[in-house]
Scaffold this active site. Structure first.
Site, PDB file in Angstrom:
ATOM      1  N   SER A 127       5.028  -2.051   7.482  1.00 38.60           N
ATOM      2  CA  SER A 127       5.740  -1.569   6.653  1.00 38.60           C
ATOM      3  C   SER A 127       6.767  -0.456   7.107  1.00 38.60           C
ATOM      4  O   SER A 127       6.476   0.018   8.033  1.00 38.60           O
ATOM      5  CB  SER A 127       4.839  -0.678   5.683  1.00 38.60           C
ATOM      6  OG  SER A 127       5.398   0.399   4.869  1.00 38.60           O
ATOM      7  N   TYR A 152      -3.342   5.136   4.580  1.00 34.38           N
ATOM      8  CA  TYR A 152      -2.772   3.941   4.628  1.00 34.38           C
ATOM      9  C   TYR A 152      -1.704   3.514   5.718  1.00 34.38           C
ATOM     10  O   TYR A 152      -1.610   2.623   6.307  1.00 34.38           O
ATOM     11  CB  TYR A 152      -1.930   3.572   3.061  1.00 34.38           C
ATOM     12  CG  TYR A 152      -0.926   2.780   3.104  1.00 34.38           C
ATOM     13  CD1 TYR A 152      -1.461   1.083   2.949  1.00 34.38           C
ATOM     14  CD2 TYR A 152       0.420   2.686   3.166  1.00 34.38           C
ATOM     15  CE1 TYR A 152      -0.525   0.287   2.915  1.00 34.38           C
ATOM     16  CE2 TYR A 152       1.259   1.855   2.967  1.00 34.38           C
ATOM     17  CZ  TYR A 152       0.878   0.617   3.001  1.00 34.38           C
ATOM     18  OH  TYR A 152       1.710  -0.579   2.926  1.00 34.38           O
ATOM     19  N   LYS A 156      -1.450   0.907   9.000  1.00 38.39           N
ATOM     20  CA  LYS A 156      -0.171   0.027   9.488  1.00 38.39           C
ATOM     21  C   LYS A 156       0.243   0.450  10.883  1.00 38.39           C
ATOM     22  O   LYS A 156       0.165  -0.532  11.727  1.00 38.39           O
ATOM     23  CB  LYS A 156       1.142   0.414   8.480  1.00 38.39           C
ATOM     24  CG  LYS A 156       0.742  -0.226   7.194  1.00 38.39           C
ATOM     25  CD  LYS A 156       0.619  -1.701   6.977  1.00 38.39           C
ATOM     26  CE  LYS A 156       0.187  -2.047   5.617  1.00 38.39           C
ATOM     27  NZ  LYS A 156      -0.119  -3.584   5.796  1.00 38.39           N
TER      28      LYS A 156
END
Ligand code: UFG
Length: 342
Positions: A127, A152, A156
């Site tokens: 992302s 989160y 990644k």
């Protein structure tokens, strides 16, 4: 012989669009999902779009190492695209252990199975969150990653590092591509698959379409006092079908041995910054309706602006985003109406 791609998290929003594009490009696909954040709507839609009533589906939780190994035993997998992960930024702040356990655990099991099966091509769905608020825009793949602002985002970054290290140690058996997505929006032009958020949507476009259909009363625009031309945040909104096609180019590059390095990174974006207000206005215009919205305080954690320099993906993958924001917003609205049975 057709090459087989395993799509983990393949019943979700991005996974289902990628599955359609892979099948249309002539790949065989195994869709695997634990269904923790979706139902079978999109998988059924994929079968309808592609005419593949026999499309393999495996209900697998990739946090289960034994089940993951068994999947690699059952199929001869040429490439795996790993989507299976939790993805709500706010929830990850409240439940960090759940996020680290799920997002890291599932990916580690995939990599372990790839190792025990003699190697594999691994595509990880990363992302633009890894760039944080970049000092220079647009961001290239060389732009520095910033410290993650949520568990989160940290998962990644960690999964990116884990893949880089695993590829390096594998002596060429495991190849990797990291695709860093900007803001995927829209739906398939058939309106048979699209985004299906559970509960109140966190993301802008599902909130817009749900407001337009009457499921939500009013859209809040989070902040109009940012240092941008109209005061609202700038993002790089990329059509979901364009994004899905980038995966086909990346998988083909891996399978055909065309990579320049054993682990490569590509930005998947349009290079076009669009503000929240511009997106809302475009949605109203293209679909001929008025949206109920208000200006609300800034949302904590939002960056002011981020958009991609997609030159590397354009050049190396031979891929380019082609859809206009207007087309994409039409598709998003058609999907919401399809869900409402209209
Ligand atoms: N926004 C609103 N109102 C809403 C929802 C969003 O004004 O109801 C605004 C946000 O403030 C932001 C823009 O719309 O300015 C886009 O917000 P999204 O939540 O749709 O997308 P983000 O850019 O915040 O999030 C995306 C991905 C995440 C990823 C994040 C990292 O969806 O997975 O980028 O920057 F972590």
């Amino acid at each position: 012989m057709k090459k087989t791609v395993l799509v983990s998290g393949g019943a979700g929003f991005i996974g289902s669009h990628v599955t359609v594009e892979l099948l249309e490009a002539g790949y065989e696909v195994v869709v695997a999902d634990n269904m923790s954040n979706c139902d079978m709507t999109c998988f059924e839609g994929v079968k309808k779009i592609t005419g593949r009533a026999d499309l393999p589906f495996e209900k697998v939780d990739f946090c289960d190492a034994v089940a993951t190994e068994a999947l690699f035993d059952k199929y001869k997998i040429d490439a795996v695209i790993h989507f299976a992960a939790f993805k709500a930024v706010g929830e990850s702040v409240d439940k960090p252990v759940m996020y680290y356990k799920n997002n890291l655990g599932s990916f580690l099991n995939v990599l372990e199975a790839a190792q025990t099966h003699g190697g594999c091509n691994v595509l990880f769905s990363s992302s633009a969150t890894v760039y944080g608020q970049p000092e220079k825009l647009p961001v290239t793949e060389e732009s520095p990653r910033q410290p993650a602002t949520s568990p989160y985002g940290a998962t990644k970054q960690m999964c990116e590092d884990i893949l880089q290290d695993t590829v390096k140690a594998s002596g060429g058996a495991i190849k990797g591509i990291l695709l860093r997505y900007f803001n995927p929006i829209g739906a398939h032009p058939s309106a048979l698959i699209g985004e299906l958020p559970r509960g109140v949507p966190n993301n802008l476009v599902p909130f817009i379409t749900q407001t337009a259909i009457g499921k939500r009363e009013c859209l809040s625009i989070f902040g109009d006092d940012y240092p941008t031309p109209d005061g609202t945040c700038l993002r790089d909104y990329i059509d979901i079908v364009d994004l899905a096609k980038a995966h086909v180019f990346a998988v083909t590059r891996m399978i055909e041995g065309k990579m320049k390095k054993d682990c490569e990174v590509f930005n998947v974006g349009t290079g076009r910054p669009v503000s929240v207000m511009e997106l809302v206005t475009a949605f109203e215009k293209v679909n001929g309706l008025k949206l109920n919205y208000k200006i609300a305080p800034r949302r904590p954690g939002d960056v002011t602006a981020v958009w991609a320099d997609p030159t590397l993906a354009n050049k190396e993958l031979g891929w380019k985003a082609t859809r206009s924001v207007e087309e994409t917003l039409k598709a998003a609205w058609a999907w919401e109406k399809h869900l409402a049975g209209k």
